[in-house]
Design a protein around this motif. Structure first.
Motif, PDB file in Angstrom:
ATOM      1  N   ILE A  67     -11.793   1.218   7.740  1.00 47.57           N
ATOM      2  CA  ILE A  67     -11.835   0.391   8.965  1.00 47.57           C
ATOM      3  C   ILE A  67     -13.282   0.122   9.363  1.00 47.57           C
ATOM      4  CG2 ILE A  67     -11.330   0.397  11.429  1.00 47.57           C
ATOM      5  CD1 ILE A  67      -8.744   1.928  10.749  1.00 47.57           C
ATOM      6  N   ARG A  68     -14.123   1.167   9.328  1.00 45.93           N
ATOM      7  CA  ARG A  68     -15.534   0.981   9.690  1.00 45.93           C
ATOM      8  C   ARG A  68     -16.219   0.044   8.707  1.00 45.93           C
ATOM      9  NH1 ARG A  68     -15.870   6.548   9.951  1.00 45.93           N
ATOM     10  NH2 ARG A  68     -17.480   6.523   8.347  1.00 45.93           N
ATOM     11  N   GLU A 315      -7.230   0.043   1.431  1.00 47.82           N
ATOM     12  CA  GLU A 315      -6.468   0.268   2.660  1.00 47.82           C
ATOM     13  C   GLU A 315      -4.971   0.235   2.377  1.00 47.82           C
ATOM     14  OE1 GLU A 315      -6.940  -1.274   7.205  1.00 47.82           O
ATOM     15  OE2 GLU A 315      -6.859  -2.818   5.656  1.00 47.82           O
ATOM     16  N   ASP A 316      -4.517  -0.733   1.594  1.00 46.57           N
ATOM     17  CA  ASP A 316      -3.098  -0.830   1.242  1.00 46.57           C
ATOM     18  C   ASP A 316      -2.652   0.382   0.429  1.00 46.57           C
ATOM     19  OD1 ASP A 316      -2.994  -3.250   2.531  1.00 46.57           O
ATOM     20  OD2 ASP A 316      -3.191  -4.451   0.716  1.00 46.57           O
ATOM     21  N   LEU A 321       0.202   5.654   0.070  1.00 47.10           N
ATOM     22  CA  LEU A 321       0.067   7.070  -0.281  1.00 47.10           C
ATOM     23  C   LEU A 321       0.369   7.959   0.920  1.00 47.10           C
ATOM     24  CD1 LEU A 321      -0.730   9.178  -2.377  1.00 47.10           C
ATOM     25  CD2 LEU A 321      -3.118   8.876  -1.687  1.00 47.10           C
ATOM     26  N   LYS A 322      -0.057   7.533   2.089  1.00 49.72           N
ATOM     27  CA  LYS A 322       0.197   8.320   3.295  1.00 49.72           C
ATOM     28  C   LYS A 322       1.697   8.436   3.563  1.00 49.72           C
ATOM     29  CE  LYS A 322      -0.927   8.610   8.218  1.00 49.72           C
ATOM     30  NZ  LYS A 322      -1.607   7.966   9.362  1.00 49.72           N
ATOM     31  N   LEU A 323       2.435   7.339   3.382  1.00 52.85           N
ATOM     32  CA  LEU A 323       3.885   7.382   3.575  1.00 52.85           C
ATOM     33  C   LEU A 323       4.538   8.351   2.605  1.00 52.85           C
ATOM     34  CD1 LEU A 323       4.730   3.601   4.151  1.00 52.85           C
ATOM     35  CD2 LEU A 323       4.723   5.436   5.862  1.00 52.85           C
ATOM     36  N   ASN A 324       4.078   8.355   1.361  1.00 52.15           N
ATOM     37  CA  ASN A 324       4.651   9.263   0.352  1.00 52.15           C
ATOM     38  C   ASN A 324       4.384  10.720   0.698  1.00 52.15           C
ATOM     39  OD1 ASN A 324       5.636   7.136  -1.184  1.00 52.15           O
ATOM     40  ND2 ASN A 324       3.812   7.018  -2.471  1.00 52.15           N
TER      41      ASN A 324
END
Length: 371
Positions: A67-68, A315-316, A321-324
């Motif tokens: 994001i930064r 980012e995608d 990966l975070k959802l998994n």
């Protein structure tokens, strides 16, 4: 083996205690939704939970970095888009000056001077408290007439000149704006004795502190235009995107703006040339260098677009990966609420049954009292 009432009481009490523990554990699972409350509940599972949580913390940090990085690149692109428009305006002025009437040259010279001031503002753009184009010198304005004395070490007043000068005067002021010292250079008659076209430097020492300076240059009574030089460095600002993975997100201010300040100063100098023929030739000669600067800027913007696309893909990837990882954490740590409620009801029923059985088995009799 003789079974005494004391032994029966102890056995029943032990069973009741164990069942009460099961009820308490089930109640906590239903209340919190967590299957694992402490390491002893499932040592292997708790190890996995800690690994998943560590992975999620890393992913969230990398997402913040992305994001930064995107914010910085978007700001950079906005600034460089404005610079592109500024260069196009300068080219139009040069073309008009090389073929237009002489009486508009003072107006065109003033327009170029304003373009130079705008370029200084754009080159010194900041995001928060950080200068975008200063390399690692993020607290130093990359293009300015400023100097800092620290530790008693001598400093250098650096500035650019659009042409050779016969005399140069530099006024140095402190942070409060008070005049500290005036430096002069040149014999007033020999071109180049005051300073030569390009970058010039004059050594100066004074008390520790931050100072600003102004330059006044001339040649045989004609103003010589001065311009700002680069004060930053070529340091790369790298963004960490993963384990042993990083990417450069800053544009080198020295390479990005290159000779733009010098070219605009030369164009202003040409428009102020008292010799109209020479001024026309100099204005015409400024077109190609300005176009080259615009082309170089487009390459910098293209590199920024590639980096921005890289960040979008990263980012995608991290979002997926975070959802998994969150799903694996939930399956490992959380309890199936419906199953947990059924188990709690079963444990409570078993506990009540044990209590009822104990009440029947342990009813006192006269024999018990005689014993």
């Amino acid at each position: 083996m003789r079974i005494t009432s004391k032994m029966m009481t102890g056995s029943i009490a032990e069973n009741l205690y164990r069942q009460a523990e099961q009820i308490l554990k089930s109640q906590k699972a239903v209340a919190t939704g967590k299957r694992i409350q402490r390491v002893s509940d499932d040592p292997v599972g708790m190890g996995k939970v800690l690994d998943y949580r560590r992975s999620l913390a890393n992913i969230e940090q990398y997402q913040q970095n992305v994001i930064r990085g995107k914010m910085r690149l978007e700001m950079t692109e906005t600034v460089l888009d404005d610079v592109t428009g500024l260069l196009n305006s300068a080219v139009n002025v040069a073309v008009e000056a090389s073929s237009g009437p002489l009486d508009i040259r003072p107006i065109l010279a003033e327009e170029v001077r304003n373009l130079r001031l705008q370029l200084v503002q754009l080159a010194n753009s900041k995001i928060g408290d950080t200068y975008l184009y200063a390399g690692h010198q993020t607290d130093v304005a990359p293009y300015s007439h400023q100097i800092e004395i620290a530790g008693g070490a001598p400093g250098a007043v650096e500035f650019g000149l659009a042409a050779d000068a016969t005399d140069v005067t530099v006024e140095i002021r402190d942070a409060a704006g008070a005049l500290v010292q005036t430096l002069t250079q040149g014999d007033g008659s020999t071109p180049g004795s005051g300073g030569t076209a390009g970058t010039n430097s004059i050594a100066w020492s004074g008390p520790d502190g931050e100072y600003s300076f102004t330059v006044t240059a001339g040649s045989a009574g004609t103003e010589v235009v001065d311009y700002e030089t680069y004060n930053g460095d070529s340091g790369e600002i790298r963004l960490i995107l993963g384990d042993r993975t990083n990417i450069v997100i800053n544009a080198d201010g020295g390479e990005t703006f290159g000779d733009m300040f010098e070219r605009l100063a030369q164009l202003q100098q040409a428009l102020q040339n008292p010799d109209p023929v020479a001024g026309t030739s100099e204005a015409a000669a400024a077109v190609d260098p300005l176009n080259s600067a615009a082309d170089r800027l487009e390459r910098v913007r293209a590199d920024g677009a590639v980096t921005f696309k890289h960040l979008e893909l990263t980012e995608d990837r991290y979002a997926g990966l975070k959802l998994n990882v969150e799903d694996m954490l939930e399956k490992t740590e959380n309890v199936d609420l419906a199953t947990a409620i059924v188990e709690l009801q079963k444990f409570e029923t078993d506990y009540q049954t044990t209590l009822a059985t104990a009440a029947r088995v342990l009813q006192p009799s006269l024999i018990d009292f005689l014993r």
